[in-house]
Design a protein around this motif. Sequence first.
Motif, PDB file in Angstrom:
ATOM      1  N   HIS A 116     -84.220 -13.190  98.688  1.00  0.00           N
ATOM      2  CA  HIS A 116     -83.079 -12.568  98.023  1.00  0.00           C
ATOM      3  C   HIS A 116     -83.309 -12.592  96.513  1.00  0.00           C
ATOM      4  CE1 HIS A 116     -82.289 -16.876  97.953  1.00  0.00           C
ATOM      5  NE2 HIS A 116     -81.499 -16.681  96.909  1.00  0.00           N
ATOM      6  N   HIS A 118     -80.805 -12.692  92.686  1.00  0.00           N
ATOM      7  CA  HIS A 118     -79.464 -12.987  92.176  1.00  0.00           C
ATOM      8  C   HIS A 118     -79.027 -11.840  91.260  1.00  0.00           C
ATOM      9  CE1 HIS A 118     -79.657 -17.607  92.872  1.00  0.00           C
ATOM     10  NE2 HIS A 118     -80.348 -16.955  93.773  1.00  0.00           N
ATOM     11  N   HIS A 189     -86.989 -14.482  95.856  1.00  0.00           N
ATOM     12  CA  HIS A 189     -87.360 -15.851  96.242  1.00  0.00           C
ATOM     13  C   HIS A 189     -86.744 -16.217  97.580  1.00  0.00           C
ATOM     14  CE1 HIS A 189     -83.624 -16.112  93.949  1.00  0.00           C
ATOM     15  NE2 HIS A 189     -83.323 -17.198  94.628  1.00  0.00           N
TER      16      HIS A 189
HETATM   17 FE   LIG Z   1     -81.455 -17.954  95.281  1.00  0.00          FE
END
Ligand SMILES: [Fe+2]
Length: 222
Positions: A116, A118, A189
């Motif tokens: 994912h 951010h 990550h």
């Molecule tokens: Fe994360």
Amino acid sequence: MATTSDDMQWLWPTPILRRRMDGHGPINQQLLTEFEAVRNELETGHRGRVFASPDDLHQRIESPAMKQLIQFIMDGIFAAASQANRHVWPRKQGIQIGFTGLWFQMTNGHGFHETHIHGNCSWSGVYYVQAGDKDPDGNPQGATRFYGPYMDASAGGHADAGNAYLQAAHWDSPAEDGVLVLFPPWLKHTALPYAGERDRVIASFNAVVQAEGGRREGWGFA
Ligand SMILES: [Fe+2]
């Protein structure tokens, strides 16, 4: 071995900062107690393999340990942001750092966090409160795996000697007690699987860095 030459450009490096907190032992112990209290209050039913807290820990927990963690994180963010922006920031300016989210995650039973990115921030990070135990073969577990742009490039599937460098598509930040890893939020990550006697416990956050007196976008594109 060949060296790089002047007629070769290596562009767009990815800034990642990793540093360990001095004297993290008692602070982490206190954080574990406080995080367990939050979990016990909020988790209903049986204890799950993965638990993520609400992302308001910076407001929810007011303790000396949390204050020290926040100070350590902010010092790291300032170090990373000032290095990454050294060609952009003026010589003198006030900087304010805040969180758009700060939460913890407890993992066990081979739990993991799939790839994912951010958002809603300029820097993201993970602080390893409790790395946990090695696997039965003695190998460390629960690293944070970062995927660089080569991951997308290598999806084309052509591999030969000319693009062997694409094989270095990821980098693992090992889970170690008291270590902070800061990264740009756009960087893909994964939290690798973990199972052990103790839980793997991390604090994660998204942070904003604002120049005093300036707009959020204090610099522009010409
Ligand atoms: Fe994360």
